[in-house]
Motif scaffolding. Sequence first.
Motif, PDB file in Angstrom:
ATOM      1  N   LYS A 225       0.834  -1.207   0.000  1.00  0.00           N
ATOM      2  CA  LYS A 225       0.000   0.000   0.000  1.00  0.00           C
ATOM      3  C   LYS A 225       0.866   1.253   0.000  1.00  0.00           C
ATOM      4  O   LYS A 225       0.549   2.243  -0.657  1.00  0.00           O
TER       5      LYS A 225
ATOM      6  N   LEU B  66       1.910  -4.073  -7.254  1.00  0.00           N
ATOM      7  CA  LEU B  66       0.636  -4.539  -7.809  1.00  0.00           C
ATOM      8  C   LEU B  66       0.666  -5.984  -8.294  1.00  0.00           C
ATOM      9  O   LEU B  66      -0.348  -6.686  -8.169  1.00  0.00           O
TER      10      LEU B  66
ATOM     11  N   THR C 208       9.117  -4.629  -2.961  1.00  0.00           N
ATOM     12  CA  THR C 208       8.435  -3.340  -3.019  1.00  0.00           C
ATOM     13  C   THR C 208       9.195  -2.301  -2.212  1.00  0.00           C
ATOM     14  O   THR C 208       9.357  -1.162  -2.657  1.00  0.00           O
TER      15      THR C 208
ATOM     16  N   LEU D  97       5.657   0.181  -8.865  1.00  0.00           N
ATOM     17  CA  LEU D  97       4.262  -0.206  -9.100  1.00  0.00           C
ATOM     18  C   LEU D  97       4.147  -1.673  -9.480  1.00  0.00           C
ATOM     19  O   LEU D  97       3.223  -2.366  -9.043  1.00  0.00           O
TER      20      LEU D  97
ATOM     21  N   ILE E 192       2.195   1.925  -3.561  1.00  0.00           N
ATOM     22  CA  ILE E 192       1.183   2.461  -4.477  1.00  0.00           C
ATOM     23  C   ILE E 192       0.907   3.924  -4.185  1.00  0.00           C
ATOM     24  O   ILE E 192       0.927   4.762  -5.096  1.00  0.00           O
TER      25      ILE E 192
END
Length: 173
Positions: free
Chosen positions: A74, A127, A135, A123, A77
Motif C-alpha cells: 500500500k 501490484l 516493493t 508499481l 502504491i
Amino acid sequence: MEKVNQAMEKMKMLVGIEVEEEEVSEENTSSFFEDFNRQCTLNTKQRLYGFATCLAAGLACTLLSMLVFFNPIKFGITFTFGNLLSLGSTAFLIGPKRQVTMMLDPVRIYATAIYIASLIIALFCALYVHNKLLTLLAIILEFGALVWYSLSYIPFARSMVSKAMVACFDTDF
C-alpha cells in the motif's frame, strides 16, 4: 497599469506561459505535442489552480503513504501515485511539451530514465509481485531516483552531492 501588464507578461515568460497566442498553421505535419498544447490552452489562473491542486494531491498522497508505511504494498502504491501527481503538476505551469523537453534534456536524460523506471518497478512490485521486500527496495530506489532527478534542476547540485558522498565514504586516511 501598463507597468503591471508588462510585469505580468515577464512573469508569464519566466514561468513558461506563452504571452501571445500562436497562429495555427494549416499544415497537417504538426506533432502530437503541438496539437495537444493547442487543444489544452489554459489561462494563467487555471494553470496556477491546476498546479496547486495537483501538487497538493501529490503531497497529500505522499504524506498519507506514511500512515501505511509498515504495509509496503500500500505504501508503494500511494507513494508512487503521489510522486506521479507531483511530477505532473509542473506540466500545468510550463506545459506538457516543455515538461517532456526538459525531462529529455541531455543533462537529465539518465536521471529521468532511472526515475521513470523506478516508478514502474515500484508499481510492478506492489501490484503484481506482491512481495513486501521487493516493493520496499523499489521504493528506496524510487526515492533515490527522485532526489537525483530533482537535483538535476539545481545547477552544480549533483556534482556537489557526489563530491560530498565521496568525501564521506572515502576510506583512505
